[in-house]
Design an enzyme around this catalytic site. Structure first.
Site, PDB file in Angstrom:
ATOM      1  N   LYS A 107      -5.324  41.920 -13.622  1.00  0.00           N
ATOM      2  CA  LYS A 107      -4.565  42.179 -12.381  1.00  0.00           C
ATOM      3  C   LYS A 107      -3.733  40.961 -11.982  1.00  0.00           C
ATOM      4  CE  LYS A 107      -8.310  40.736  -9.350  1.00  0.00           C
ATOM      5  NZ  LYS A 107      -7.682  39.497  -8.875  1.00  0.00           N
TER       6      LYS A 107
ATOM      7  N   GLU B 224       1.278  39.675  -5.384  1.00  0.00           N
ATOM      8  CA  GLU B 224      -0.122  39.271  -5.318  1.00  0.00           C
ATOM      9  C   GLU B 224      -0.943  40.540  -5.435  1.00  0.00           C
ATOM     10  OE1 GLU B 224      -2.500  37.763  -6.139  1.00  0.00           O
ATOM     11  OE2 GLU B 224      -2.746  36.080  -4.760  1.00  0.00           O
TER      12      GLU B 224
ATOM     13  N   HIS C 104      -2.674  35.731 -14.174  1.00  0.00           N
ATOM     14  CA  HIS C 104      -1.365  35.375 -13.633  1.00  0.00           C
ATOM     15  C   HIS C 104      -0.392  34.857 -14.684  1.00  0.00           C
ATOM     16  CE1 HIS C 104      -2.923  35.904  -9.650  1.00  0.00           C
ATOM     17  NE2 HIS C 104      -3.638  34.806  -9.619  1.00  0.00           N
TER      18      HIS C 104
ATOM     19  N   SER D  61       1.466  33.238  -5.917  1.00  0.00           N
ATOM     20  CA  SER D  61       0.316  32.745  -5.145  1.00  0.00           C
ATOM     21  C   SER D  61       0.086  31.253  -5.354  1.00  0.00           C
ATOM     22  CB  SER D  61      -0.953  33.523  -5.521  1.00  0.00           C
ATOM     23  OG  SER D  61      -1.454  33.109  -6.782  1.00  0.00           O
TER      24      SER D  61
ATOM     25  N   ALA E 138     -13.873  36.379  -5.348  1.00  0.00           N
ATOM     26  CA  ALA E 138     -14.641  35.777  -4.280  1.00  0.00           C
ATOM     27  C   ALA E 138     -14.846  36.827  -3.186  1.00  0.00           C
ATOM     28  CB  ALA E 138     -13.892  34.565  -3.728  1.00  0.00           C
TER      29      ALA E 138
ATOM     30  N   ASP F 104     -13.586  39.089 -11.251  1.00  0.00           N
ATOM     31  CA  ASP F 104     -13.016  37.742 -11.437  1.00  0.00           C
ATOM     32  C   ASP F 104     -14.023  36.614 -11.670  1.00  0.00           C
ATOM     33  OD1 ASP F 104     -10.884  39.332 -10.819  1.00  0.00           O
ATOM     34  OD2 ASP F 104     -10.095  38.097  -9.203  1.00  0.00           O
TER      35      ASP F 104
ATOM     36  N   CYS G 235     -10.919  38.701  -3.462  1.00  0.00           N
ATOM     37  CA  CYS G 235     -10.777  39.818  -4.393  1.00  0.00           C
ATOM     38  C   CYS G 235     -11.916  40.835  -4.312  1.00  0.00           C
ATOM     39  CB  CYS G 235     -10.595  39.275  -5.808  1.00  0.00           C
ATOM     40  SG  CYS G 235      -8.981  38.457  -5.962  1.00  0.00           S
TER      41      CYS G 235
ATOM     42  N   HIS H 121      -4.102  28.673 -11.040  1.00  0.00           N
ATOM     43  CA  HIS H 121      -5.403  29.154 -11.524  1.00  0.00           C
ATOM     44  C   HIS H 121      -5.200  30.421 -12.356  1.00  0.00           C
ATOM     45  CE1 HIS H 121      -4.632  31.533  -7.927  1.00  0.00           C
ATOM     46  NE2 HIS H 121      -5.344  32.480  -8.502  1.00  0.00           N
TER      47      HIS H 121
ATOM     48  N   ASP I  43      -8.282  37.906 -12.881  1.00  0.00           N
ATOM     49  CA  ASP I  43      -7.028  37.428 -12.346  1.00  0.00           C
ATOM     50  C   ASP I  43      -6.237  36.956 -13.566  1.00  0.00           C
ATOM     51  OD1 ASP I  43      -5.999  37.252  -9.742  1.00  0.00           O
ATOM     52  OD2 ASP I  43      -6.430  35.113  -9.563  1.00  0.00           O
TER      53      ASP I  43
END
Ligand code: VGL
Ligand code: ZN
Length: 193
Positions: A101, A108, A59, A65, A136, A15, A140, A76, A57
């Site tokens: 993902k 989530e 989304h 989330s 982070a 990420d 993740c 984000h 990530d």
């Protein structure tokens, strides 16, 4: 002690996207500082013809989330948005494998293994050892490492190529302690042979 990168090894960069770096909507403090070190790891893996994976990530706009949908985070990494792009300083190899993902609104997925085919790809390639870092540490990266250990991989946590959010002070430290207690090993680039 020096560690060799061989055919059974893969690099997993978690990420490293604009939104998780300074200026982004969910910036990890100093998140971009790890990029030069990640580039060294990338070079080393390329030199050994070992595969490089990047998770992202990814989304939908209405991901659970996000605060407005009951979650704890600002919006984000909405797929295809500028914030979802990999950081432009990351030297991504042409043959890097991208793992998207957390793509479903109601699920989530902090771990790069969750809801993806990462495990199958790694097994197909005969990979047994993973070098994992990125953003982070306390979310993740941690989840990805714990899943990798559950799947039986030997796991190195790249401590010089990861940064945490530390929403609560000490979160990253506790995350690292948990990874280690479950069997991960810490490594820094100077230990790579
Ligand atoms: C992450 C918070 C929300 C991460 C992803 O990549 O660590 N953190 N979504
Ligand atoms: Zn997210």
């Amino acid at each position: 002690m020096k560690t060799k990168i061989d055919k059974g090894c893969a690099l997993i960069i978690v990420d490293v996207q604009r939104d998780f770096c300074p200026g982004g909507s969910l910036a990890v403090p100093d998140g971009d500082k790890i990029i030069p070190v990640l580039n060294l790891y990338i070079e080393a893996f390329k030199r050994r013809s070992a595969p490089v994976f990047l998770s992202r990530d990814w989304h939908p706009e209405n991901h659970k989330s996000f605060k407005e949908f009951g979650g704890q985070w600002p919006i984000h990494c909405v797929r295809n948005s500028k914030g979802s792009q990999f950081h432009p300083d990351l030297k991504i190899p042409e043959d890097a494998i991208v793992i998207s993902k957390a793509t479903e609104p109601d699920r989530e997925a902090y771990s790069a293994f969750e809801g993806t085919d990462l495990k199958e790809i790694l097994k197909d390639k005969g990979i047994n050892t993973l070098f994992i870092g990125g953003l982070a540490t306390d979310y993740c990266v941690k989840s990805t490492i714990l899943d990798a250990l559950k799947e039986g991989f030997k796991v190195y946590f790249m401590k010089d190529a990861s940064k945490g959010v530390d929403l609560h002070p000490g979160d990253s430290e506790r995350a690292v302690a948990e990874m280690i207690s479950r069997g991960a090993m810490e490594i820094e680039f100077s230990q790579i042979e």
